[in-house]
Design a protein around this motif. Structure first.
Motif, PDB file in Angstrom:
ATOM      1  N   THR A 258      45.993  44.059  48.671  1.00 24.89           N
ATOM      2  CA  THR A 258      44.576  43.806  48.924  1.00 24.89           C
ATOM      3  C   THR A 258      43.978  44.897  49.803  1.00 24.89           C
ATOM      4  O   THR A 258      44.662  45.535  50.609  1.00 24.89           O
ATOM      5  CB  THR A 258      44.370  42.440  49.597  1.00 24.89           C
ATOM      6  N   GLY A 259      42.657  45.068  49.619  1.00 28.81           N
ATOM      7  CA  GLY A 259      41.911  45.947  50.509  1.00 28.81           C
ATOM      8  C   GLY A 259      41.408  45.138  51.702  1.00 28.81           C
ATOM      9  O   GLY A 259      42.155  44.354  52.286  1.00 28.81           O
ATOM     10  N   VAL A 260      40.114  45.293  52.012  1.00 28.97           N
ATOM     11  CA  VAL A 260      39.521  44.536  53.114  1.00 28.97           C
ATOM     12  C   VAL A 260      39.079  43.183  52.575  1.00 28.97           C
ATOM     13  O   VAL A 260      38.133  43.090  51.775  1.00 28.97           O
ATOM     14  CB  VAL A 260      38.329  45.296  53.730  1.00 28.97           C
ATOM     15  N   ALA A 261      39.747  42.126  53.002  1.00 30.51           N
ATOM     16  CA  ALA A 261      39.453  40.788  52.507  1.00 30.51           C
ATOM     17  C   ALA A 261      38.227  40.207  53.189  1.00 30.51           C
ATOM     18  O   ALA A 261      37.959  40.490  54.365  1.00 30.51           O
ATOM     19  CB  ALA A 261      40.654  39.883  52.714  1.00 30.51           C
ATOM     20  N   THR A 262      37.460  39.403  52.453  1.00 27.15           N
ATOM     21  CA  THR A 262      36.245  38.765  52.977  1.00 27.15           C
ATOM     22  C   THR A 262      36.350  37.265  52.783  1.00 27.15           C
ATOM     23  O   THR A 262      37.354  36.734  52.272  1.00 27.15           O
ATOM     24  CB  THR A 262      35.002  39.292  52.246  1.00 27.15           C
ATOM     25  N   ALA A 263      35.267  36.574  53.136  1.00 30.70           N
ATOM     26  CA  ALA A 263      35.244  35.121  53.000  1.00 30.70           C
ATOM     27  C   ALA A 263      34.920  34.672  51.581  1.00 30.70           C
ATOM     28  O   ALA A 263      34.893  33.471  51.299  1.00 30.70           O
ATOM     29  CB  ALA A 263      34.216  34.535  53.981  1.00 30.70           C
ATOM     30  N   THR A 264      34.687  35.617  50.671  1.00 30.46           N
ATOM     31  CA  THR A 264      34.413  35.279  49.276  1.00 30.46           C
ATOM     32  C   THR A 264      35.654  34.664  48.627  1.00 30.46           C
ATOM     33  O   THR A 264      36.782  35.086  48.896  1.00 30.46           O
ATOM     34  CB  THR A 264      34.004  36.537  48.495  1.00 30.46           C
ATOM     35  N   ILE A 265      35.414  33.647  47.796  1.00 35.42           N
ATOM     36  CA  ILE A 265      36.536  33.037  47.071  1.00 35.42           C
ATOM     37  C   ILE A 265      37.219  34.110  46.229  1.00 35.42           C
ATOM     38  O   ILE A 265      36.557  34.848  45.483  1.00 35.42           O
ATOM     39  CB  ILE A 265      36.061  31.882  46.174  1.00 35.42           C
ATOM     40  N   PHE A 266      38.533  34.203  46.320  1.00 37.24           N
ATOM     41  CA  PHE A 266      39.272  35.198  45.519  1.00 37.24           C
ATOM     42  C   PHE A 266      39.264  34.808  44.045  1.00 37.24           C
ATOM     43  O   PHE A 266      39.468  33.645  43.690  1.00 37.24           O
ATOM     44  CB  PHE A 266      40.724  35.294  46.001  1.00 37.24           C
ATOM     45  N   ASP A 267      39.040  35.789  43.203  1.00 36.07           N
ATOM     46  CA  ASP A 267      39.274  35.595  41.765  1.00 36.07           C
ATOM     47  C   ASP A 267      39.589  36.935  41.139  1.00 36.07           C
ATOM     48  O   ASP A 267      39.361  37.997  41.735  1.00 36.07           O
ATOM     49  CB  ASP A 267      38.089  34.916  41.066  1.00 36.07           C
ATOM     50  N   MET A 268      40.146  36.887  39.924  1.00 37.80           N
ATOM     51  CA  MET A 268      40.407  38.090  39.122  1.00 37.80           C
ATOM     52  C   MET A 268      40.160  37.762  37.663  1.00 37.80           C
ATOM     53  O   MET A 268      40.315  36.612  37.223  1.00 37.80           O
ATOM     54  CB  MET A 268      41.834  38.613  39.309  1.00 37.80           C
ATOM     55  N   THR A 269      39.726  38.764  36.896  1.00 30.88           N
ATOM     56  CA  THR A 269      39.385  38.548  35.487  1.00 30.88           C
ATOM     57  C   THR A 269      40.632  38.506  34.614  1.00 30.88           C
ATOM     58  O   THR A 269      41.630  39.179  34.882  1.00 30.88           O
ATOM     59  CB  THR A 269      38.467  39.676  34.971  1.00 30.88           C
ATOM     60  N   LEU A 270      40.524  37.717  33.551  1.00 34.62           N
ATOM     61  CA  LEU A 270      41.544  37.723  32.512  1.00 34.62           C
ATOM     62  C   LEU A 270      41.330  38.947  31.618  1.00 34.62           C
ATOM     63  O   LEU A 270      40.214  39.482  31.535  1.00 34.62           O
ATOM     64  CB  LEU A 270      41.456  36.450  31.665  1.00 34.62           C
ATOM     65  N   GLY A 271      42.362  39.382  30.919  1.00 37.89           N
ATOM     66  CA  GLY A 271      42.229  40.524  30.013  1.00 37.89           C
ATOM     67  C   GLY A 271      43.320  40.503  28.953  1.00 37.89           C
ATOM     68  O   GLY A 271      44.396  39.926  29.167  1.00 37.89           O
ATOM     69  N   PHE A 272      43.015  41.130  27.830  1.00 32.49           N
ATOM     70  CA  PHE A 272      43.975  41.135  26.723  1.00 32.49           C
ATOM     71  C   PHE A 272      43.837  42.417  25.928  1.00 32.49           C
ATOM     72  O   PHE A 272      42.730  42.934  25.736  1.00 32.49           O
ATOM     73  CB  PHE A 272      43.751  39.931  25.812  1.00 32.49           C
TER      74      PHE A 272
END
Length: 460
Positions: free
Chosen positions: A364-378
């Motif tokens: 991780t870089g600089v973490a914030t209070a934003t909910i973590f998410d990541m995109t799906l991909g194929f």
């Protein structure tokens, strides 16, 4: 005297028309009775009890009054057309029949004429097919074109059209059936090769070559079929088993080299079914690439059908995609929220049945209070797919991970129906493990590893 053979008229012998009181001369009368007997013998019995013993000559007739007809339907029968051709009429209407189908190969421009009705011409080179005027060819004139080597351009006469256009191009490896309306032309264009449902695969099971073959380098491919991976998928049918050698450069045929390029090494190799569209020849190829193998000359159709690893100079047990229902792993770059700019990213995904499997590690870089998410991909692309909506508003557990900070912490990967994102959670004081966490709960400069499997909408 007998009947005149040219006219069919019978004339009595002279002296056989007596008058009252005349003494009958037996000579002419005997000739008369002999002739009558012969003609009765030579007549055709109406009850069909005796056959003809010589050709039957009928009147030429016309389409409305055939030379041979039927008492109940006199306008149905046979008649003689112009040019000595036999005609068939039904209720006074001519019955047309196709001429015999005639095949010919063409390698240059050609003018189609009336005599080409019902012809099948295979063009082995680029050519222009010019059509004689529609009025000359007539209604129902038809013709088949096979493009077997290059495109064929069909050019009607003058301002006449084909399918409403001035010309029609038949692409190589397609065929067209043409018909004339008397003033224009119409065509149905079809593929010479069978198409297949996208993604179809059956058989093509991979095994290490059993003894006495080369178990170190050879891969056996069982008979089967698969759809090519192009925009238009074509069915590629391997009729009999094939053996390809990893330790030799590709050459066509079984027990020949299979490597697309380079030299053999300890790597993961992908097995491809390949085909030439110009002649239909099928073969197989072994490549380091799961998406773009180096194809042999003239082979323009392909489909990855399995993979195997080479470890310590020996081929491991291969995996056949027709058995496991999995596509090869392909890297993609997801988009993250809440963790700044990540480093050390390694991410790949594949399809297994109706699920997307993902493996990812990053710092991780600089973490914030934003909910973590990541995109799906194929297939190398981030986004464009979402978790199956069956999961509705719940966030079920779809995978696990590890957070390597202040000691290893187990992570949960959560998916949401209708979303193209996944979240992370973990159980701790005040957390139940099923609510997405803000990124600062993961922390900055934290090493994260995740593996998850998500049901994808539309992959059922």
């Amino acid at each position: 005297m007998p009947r005149n053979p040219s006219t069919g008229v019978y004339s009595k012998p002279a002296g056989t028309t007596p008058s009252v009181g005349q003494v009958i001369d037996p000579v002419p009368w005997n000739a008369l009775t002999t002739d009558l007997g012969n003609e009765i013998t030579n007549s055709l019995p109406r009850d069909g009890s005796a056959p003809m013993v010589a050709p039957l000559k009928a009147a030429s007739g016309t389409v409305s009054a055939p030379g041979i007809g039927f008492a109940s339907v006199p306008q149905t029968g046979l008649y003689l057309k112009g040019g000595g051709l036999l005609g068939f009429t039904q209720n006074g209407v001519d019955v047309a029949f196709d001429p015999s189908l005639v095949y010919a190969a063409k390698s240059a421009d050609y003018l189609a004429v009336a005599a080409d009705n019902n012809a099948v011409h295979r063009y082995t080179a680029a050519a222009t097919l010019t059509l004689t005027a529609a009025a000359t060819l007539g209604v129902n004139w038809h013709y088949t074109v096979i493009a077997d080597g290059a495109d064929v351009t069909i050019d009607p006469d003058g301002a006449e059209t084909i399918n409403g256009a001035p010309t029609l191009i038949i692409p190589n490896n397609k065929a067209a059936w043409l018909v004339c309306s008397g003033s224009a032309f119409y065509a149905i264009v079809v593929d010479r090769f069978a198409s297949a449902p996208k993604g179809h695969i059956n058989g093509l099971v991979l095994v290490n070559t059993p003894g006495p073959g080369d178990t170190t380098n050879d891969i056996d491919i069982a008979a089967g079929e698969a759809a090519s991976d192009g925009t238009i998928p074509y069915l590629m049918v391997l009729a009999s088993a094939l053996t390809k050698r990893l330790d030799a450069t590709w050459a066509v045929g079984t027990n020949q080299g299979g490597l697309d390029t380079g030299s053999v090494g300890n790597n993961t190799y992908y097995v491809w079914e390949i085909q030439r569209s110009d002649n239909g020849v099928l073969d197989a190829l072994l490549s380091l690439s799961s998406t773009a193998p180096t194809m042999p000359a003239n082979y323009d159709r392909k489909r990855v059908i399995g993979q195997f690893a080479r470890v310590g100079g020996v081929n491991s047990v291969p995996r056949s995609y027709s058995q496991v229902g999995a596509t090869p792993w392909v890297a993609y770059t997801p988009t993250f929220n809440g963790v700044g700019t990540v480093t050390g990213l390694v991410c790949r995904s594949r399809r297994v049945g109706s699920n997307l499997e993902v493996e990812v590690t990053f710092t991780t870089g600089v973490a914030t209070a934003t909910i973590f998410d990541m995109t799906l991909g194929f297939n190398g692309v981030s986004g464009g797919i979402v978790c199956d909506t069956f999961w509705n508003s719940n966030r079920p557990l779809v995978g696990v991970g590890v957070l390597n900070v202040a000691g290893a912490t187990s992570l949960y990967v959560l998916g949401l129906g209708g979303s193209g994102l996944v979240n992370i959670s973990f159980a701790s004081a005040g957390r139940d493990g099923f609510a997405p966490v803000p990124a600062n709960a993961i922390g900055s400069a934290s090493v994260v590893g995740l593996r998850f499997s998500v049901p994808i909408q539309g992959w059922n």
